[in-house]
Design a protein around this motif. Structure first.
Motif, mmCIF file in Angstrom:
data_model
loop_
_atom_site.group_PDB
_atom_site.id
_atom_site.type_symbol
_atom_site.label_atom_id
_atom_site.label_comp_id
_atom_site.label_asym_id
_atom_site.label_seq_id
_atom_site.Cartn_x
_atom_site.Cartn_y
_atom_site.Cartn_z
ATOM 1 N N CYS A 223 53.225 69.815 31.880
ATOM 2 C CA CYS A 223 54.383 70.697 32.120
ATOM 3 C C CYS A 223 55.459 70.479 31.063
ATOM 4 O O CYS A 223 56.101 71.430 30.622
ATOM 5 N N CYS A 224 55.657 69.243 30.671
ATOM 6 C CA CYS A 224 56.645 68.947 29.631
ATOM 7 C C CYS A 224 56.267 69.586 28.297
ATOM 8 O O CYS A 224 57.128 69.836 27.456
ATOM 9 N N LYS A 225 54.984 69.857 28.109
ATOM 10 C CA LYS A 225 54.490 70.470 26.865
ATOM 11 C C LYS A 225 54.187 71.957 27.057
ATOM 12 O O LYS A 225 53.513 72.571 26.244
ATOM 13 N N ASN A 226 54.686 72.533 28.168
ATOM 14 C CA ASN A 226 54.531 73.961 28.470
ATOM 15 C C ASN A 226 53.075 74.409 28.659
ATOM 16 O O ASN A 226 52.707 75.521 28.286
ATOM 17 N N VAL A 227 52.245 73.542 29.214
ATOM 18 C CA VAL A 227 50.871 73.914 29.543
ATOM 19 C C VAL A 227 50.922 74.722 30.835
ATOM 20 O O VAL A 227 51.539 74.312 31.821
ATOM 21 N N SER A 228 50.281 75.892 30.837
ATOM 22 C CA SER A 228 50.345 76.775 31.998
ATOM 23 C C SER A 228 49.346 76.370 33.084
ATOM 24 O O SER A 228 48.386 75.639 32.828
ATOM 25 N N ARG A 229 49.582 76.880 34.286
ATOM 26 C CA ARG A 229 48.681 76.668 35.416
ATOM 27 C C ARG A 229 47.274 77.154 35.070
ATOM 28 O O ARG A 229 46.286 76.482 35.364
ATOM 29 N N GLU A 230 47.197 78.308 34.438
ATOM 30 C CA GLU A 230 45.899 78.879 34.081
ATOM 31 C C GLU A 230 45.164 77.982 33.086
ATOM 32 O O GLU A 230 43.954 77.800 33.187
ATOM 33 N N GLU A 231 45.894 77.422 32.129
ATOM 34 C CA GLU A 231 45.278 76.517 31.157
ATOM 35 C C GLU A 231 44.761 75.243 31.836
ATOM 36 O O GLU A 231 43.679 74.752 31.504
ATOM 37 N N VAL A 232 45.513 74.750 32.793
ATOM 38 C CA VAL A 232 45.084 73.558 33.540
ATOM 39 C C VAL A 232 43.824 73.870 34.334
ATOM 40 O O VAL A 232 42.854 73.107 34.304
ATOM 41 N N HIS A 233 43.815 75.009 35.033
ATOM 42 C CA HIS A 233 42.640 75.385 35.827
ATOM 43 C C HIS A 233 41.404 75.541 34.939
ATOM 44 O O HIS A 233 40.314 75.074 35.294
ATOM 45 N N ALA A 234 41.566 76.171 33.794
ATOM 46 C CA ALA A 234 40.443 76.362 32.867
ATOM 47 C C ALA A 234 39.941 75.015 32.355
ATOM 48 O O ALA A 234 38.728 74.788 32.259
ATOM 49 N N LEU A 235 40.866 74.127 32.051
ATOM 50 C CA LEU A 235 40.501 72.800 31.569
ATOM 51 C C LEU A 235 39.739 72.011 32.636
ATOM 52 O O LEU A 235 38.702 71.406 32.355
ATOM 53 N N VAL A 236 40.236 72.042 33.853
ATOM 54 C CA VAL A 236 39.558 71.349 34.954
ATOM 55 C C VAL A 236 38.159 71.922 35.167
ATOM 56 O O VAL A 236 37.183 71.176 35.308
ATOM 57 N N ASP A 237 38.040 73.237 35.159
ATOM 58 C CA ASP A 237 36.726 73.867 35.326
ATOM 59 C C ASP A 237 35.771 73.452 34.219
ATOM 60 O O ASP A 237 34.605 73.129 34.474
ATOM 61 N N ASP A 238 36.242 73.445 32.976
ATOM 62 C CA ASP A 238 35.405 73.055 31.838
ATOM 63 C C ASP A 238 34.917 71.614 31.972
ATOM 64 O O ASP A 238 33.742 71.329 31.772
ATOM 65 N N ILE A 239 35.823 70.727 32.318
ATOM 66 C CA ILE A 239 35.456 69.316 32.445
ATOM 67 C C ILE A 239 34.510 69.121 33.620
ATOM 68 O O ILE A 239 33.508 68.409 33.514
ATOM 69 N N PHE A 240 34.803 69.748 34.739
ATOM 70 C CA PHE A 240 33.954 69.600 35.925
ATOM 71 C C PHE A 240 32.542 70.105 35.641
ATOM 72 O O PHE A 240 31.555 69.504 36.074
ATOM 73 N N ASP A 241 32.428 71.186 34.865
ATOM 74 C CA ASP A 241 31.116 71.736 34.511
ATOM 75 C C ASP A 241 30.292 70.738 33.686
ATOM 76 O O ASP A 241 29.065 70.771 33.741
ATOM 77 N N GLU A 242 30.950 69.848 32.938
ATOM 78 C CA GLU A 242 30.235 68.850 32.146
ATOM 79 C C GLU A 242 29.418 67.920 33.028
ATOM 80 O O GLU A 242 28.420 67.360 32.591
ATOM 81 N N TYR A 243 29.849 67.754 34.275
ATOM 82 C CA TYR A 243 29.171 66.823 35.189
ATOM 83 C C TYR A 243 28.094 67.497 36.012
ATOM 84 O O TYR A 243 27.417 66.844 36.794
ATOM 85 N N GLY A 244 27.941 68.810 35.851
ATOM 86 C CA GLY A 244 26.870 69.516 36.538
ATOM 87 C C GLY A 244 26.994 69.517 38.050
ATOM 88 O O GLY A 244 26.006 69.641 38.755
ATOM 89 N N LYS A 245 28.189 69.353 38.546
ATOM 90 C CA LYS A 245 28.416 69.338 39.997
ATOM 91 C C LYS A 245 29.020 70.678 40.415
ATOM 92 O O LYS A 245 29.617 71.369 39.632
ATOM 93 N N GLU A 246 28.841 71.001 41.687
ATOM 94 C CA GLU A 246 29.445 72.238 42.189
ATOM 95 C C GLU A 246 30.656 71.954 43.021
ATOM 96 O O GLU A 246 30.885 70.952 43.523
#
Length: 124
Positions: free
Chosen positions: A101-124
């Motif tokens: 938030c201090c670096k102006n990262v948006s909610r959408e960017e955070v959600h996309a980042l979390v989804d990308d990382i979670f996909d690396e683990y092959g979990k649903e």
């Protein structure tokens, strides 16, 4: 599983080792019941002090990722306590999100980042 630590990083070596092992579990490179190298073997393999490895293993045990067996040494043994895991994740995530938030990262960017990382683990 290849364990690599960055000797130039500001992050402590035992934390880097812990994180590498946790990533290995999450990515199914090491599985429930697999034995980790002994403290001495891991120290030699990674090129770090035995006390550093011992500290990482001790914390992994406390956090429920491994158990210590007299015959097999450190063994992956996941203590599945989802409520406790979520609470710890919340604590860690709170600081990471504040930094974003201090670096102006948006909610959408955070959600996309979390989804990308979670996909690396092959979990649903």
């Amino acid at each position: 599983m290849l364990i690599e630590v960055d000797f130039n990083s500001d992050e402590a070596l035992y934390i880097q080792l812990q994180n590498q092992i946790i990533l290995g579990i999450a990515m199914d490179l090491i599985k429930e019941g697999d034995a980790l190298p002994s403290v001495r073997q891991m120290a030699d393999l990674v090129g770090i002090n035995m006390h550093t490895v011992n500290k990482a293993y001790t914390i992994l045990k406390q956090e429920g990722f491994i158990r210590l067996d007299r015959r097999k040494g450190a063994v992956i043994a996941l203590d599945i306590d989802k409520a406790q895991a979520l609470l710890k994740m919340r604590e860690n995530l709170r600081i990471l999100l504040a930094r974003g938030c201090c670096k102006n990262v948006s909610r959408e960017e955070v959600h996309a980042l979390v989804d990308d990382i979670f996909d690396e683990y092959g979990k649903e």
